[in-house]
Write an enzyme that holds these catalytic residues in place. Structure first.
Site, mmCIF file in Angstrom:
data_model
loop_
_atom_site.group_PDB
_atom_site.id
_atom_site.type_symbol
_atom_site.label_atom_id
_atom_site.label_comp_id
_atom_site.label_asym_id
_atom_site.label_seq_id
_atom_site.Cartn_x
_atom_site.Cartn_y
_atom_site.Cartn_z
ATOM 1 N N ASN A 10 37.840 31.147 46.765
ATOM 2 C CA ASN A 10 38.547 30.120 47.533
ATOM 3 C C ASN A 10 38.800 30.688 48.926
ATOM 4 O OD1 ASN A 10 40.339 28.287 48.612
ATOM 5 N ND2 ASN A 10 41.997 28.708 47.152
ATOM 6 N N TRP A 11 38.020 30.204 49.889
ATOM 7 C CA TRP A 11 38.108 30.776 51.237
ATOM 8 C C TRP A 11 39.322 30.263 52.006
ATOM 9 C CZ3 TRP A 11 32.363 30.543 53.419
ATOM 10 C CH2 TRP A 11 31.555 31.317 52.602
ATOM 11 N N LYS A 12 39.989 29.255 51.471
ATOM 12 C CA LYS A 12 41.153 28.663 52.154
ATOM 13 C C LYS A 12 40.777 28.302 53.590
ATOM 14 C CE LYS A 12 44.087 31.010 48.911
ATOM 15 N NZ LYS A 12 45.404 31.528 48.568
ATOM 16 N N HIS A 102 45.765 22.936 43.910
ATOM 17 C CA HIS A 102 46.145 24.301 44.284
ATOM 18 C C HIS A 102 47.613 24.291 44.713
ATOM 19 C CE1 HIS A 102 46.375 28.085 46.439
ATOM 20 N NE2 HIS A 102 45.297 28.450 45.774
ATOM 21 N N GLU A 104 49.105 25.642 47.070
ATOM 22 C CA GLU A 104 49.326 25.435 48.512
ATOM 23 C C GLU A 104 49.242 23.953 48.858
ATOM 24 O OE1 GLU A 104 46.389 28.273 49.770
ATOM 25 O OE2 GLU A 104 47.657 29.867 48.947
ATOM 26 N N GLU A 174 47.234 30.022 38.056
ATOM 27 C CA GLU A 174 47.584 30.864 39.194
ATOM 28 C C GLU A 174 49.098 30.909 39.374
ATOM 29 O OE1 GLU A 174 44.093 31.031 42.207
ATOM 30 O OE2 GLU A 174 45.261 29.245 42.631
ATOM 31 N N GLY A 180 48.216 35.802 46.922
ATOM 32 C CA GLY A 180 48.279 36.379 48.262
ATOM 33 C C GLY A 180 49.367 37.435 48.438
ATOM 34 N N SER A 220 45.822 37.381 43.452
ATOM 35 C CA SER A 220 45.591 38.775 43.844
ATOM 36 C C SER A 220 44.551 39.482 42.960
ATOM 37 C CB SER A 220 46.907 39.559 43.861
ATOM 38 O OG SER A 220 47.794 38.995 44.810
ATOM 39 N N GLY A 241 41.118 34.489 46.102
ATOM 40 C CA GLY A 241 41.390 34.108 47.491
ATOM 41 C C GLY A 241 40.981 35.225 48.439
ATOM 42 N N GLY A 242 41.940 36.041 48.825
ATOM 43 C CA GLY A 242 41.729 37.087 49.827
ATOM 44 C C GLY A 242 40.474 37.932 49.612
HETATM 45 P P1 PGA Z 1 44.604 35.394 46.267
HETATM 46 O O1 PGA Z 1 44.485 33.787 46.196
HETATM 47 O O2 PGA Z 1 43.436 35.944 45.491
HETATM 48 O O3 PGA Z 1 44.523 35.725 47.738
HETATM 49 O O4 PGA Z 1 45.894 35.772 45.657
HETATM 50 C C1 PGA Z 1 44.130 33.122 45.032
HETATM 51 C C2 PGA Z 1 44.149 31.625 45.241
HETATM 52 O O5 PGA Z 1 45.069 31.133 45.910
HETATM 53 O O6 PGA Z 1 43.272 30.901 44.765
#
Ligand code: PGA
Length: 258
Positions: A10-12, A102, A104, A174, A180, A220, A241-242
């Site tokens: 997930n590149w956000k 998600h 967010e 999640e 994050g 994470s 994500g990251g």
């Molecule tokens: P993260 O994000 O790996 O940076 O914790 C995961 C996500 O939000 O899908």
């Protein structure tokens, strides 16, 4: 039943078009030597504006090892919905999966369980696969309502979906406090919640459906954590994500899930 693992990046809200092309090519380059049939389902989810470019890079390579997802969609087919993208539009751009719900999007953009459900229906009726996210906040965890909250999110997200549609869907568990933050949820605890989710699916549908649906862990995930996560009985992969923003770390996670 053997469920094929899934590693989704997930590149956000990162990467301009050229960055997206470079990262897509970097991931494919890093997976070049791997046998396609041994790989997990590898998915990347760029922003809307980079989907076309990433799709073109995937097609130009033609290796078929990496698939495309969007990070969101709208559930209506078309019309006066300024700023939104329909499932058909995303399919037309090469997407096979769409991430919905998600945390967010729930937190900053008011996405509700009802919207997640409508989006899941629109995605499945267009032949795409939803990646349905769920997860508890730290407050909910400390108040001891994690399982209740997640079961409610999943029950509402799946409302009125057929067993066969649910069987091919993907859920991502999640915990919000792990996203994050660098704080990964303990693997055995993540596995416990994920088997609870599988049980919820079993209760709503049947054992076959519960056995088929892929349930990922997210929060994470790093190259150093993936092996232990994949060793758990119910964790079928990861939403990353990251660590998906660098080809080498994302590829290391993919290889860790083989
Ligand atoms: P993260 O994000 O790996 O940076 O914790 C995961 C996500 O939000 O899908």
């Amino acid at each position: 039943m053997a469920r094929r693992p899934v590693i989704a990046g997930n590149w956000k809200m990162h990467n301009l078009q050229q960055d997206a092309i470079d990262l897509t090519n970097g991931v494919m380059q890093a997976l070049k030597e791997e046998d396609k049939s041994a790989l997990p389902e590898v998915i990347i989810a760029p922003t809307f504006t980079s989907l076309y470019a990433a799709n073109k890079a995937l097609k130009d390579c033609g290796c078929g090892k990496v698939r495309l997802a969007a990070q969101n969609c709208y559930f209506e087919e078309k019309g006066a919905f300024t700023g939104e993208c329909s499932v058909q539009m995303l399919k037309d751009t090469g997407c096979e999966y769409i991430i919905i719900g998600h945390s967010e999007r729930r937190e900053y953009f008011g996405e509700t369980d009802e919207m997640v459900n409508k989006k899941a229906k629109a995605i499945l009726s267009n032949g795409l696969i939803p990646i349905i996210c769920c997860g508890e906040s730290l407050e909910q965890r400390e108040a001891g309502v994690t399982d209740y909250h997640i079961a409610s999110q999943i029950t509402k997200a799946l409302r009125d979906l057929s067993a066969s549609d649910v069987a091919k869907s993907i859920i991502a568990y999640e915990p919000i406090w792990a996203i994050g933050t660098g704080k990964t949820c303990d693997s055995t605890e993540a596995n416990r919640v994920i088997s609870m989710i599988r049980n919820v699916v079993k209760g709503l549908y049947d054992a076959n459906t519960a056995d088929s649906i892929r349930i990922l862990y997210g929060g994470s995930v790093k190259p150093e954590t993936i092996k232990e996560q994949m060793a758990q009985s119910d964790i079928d992969g990861a939403l990353v994500g990251g660590a998906s923003l660098k080809a080498d770390s994302f590829a290391a996670i993919v290889k860790g899930a083989m």
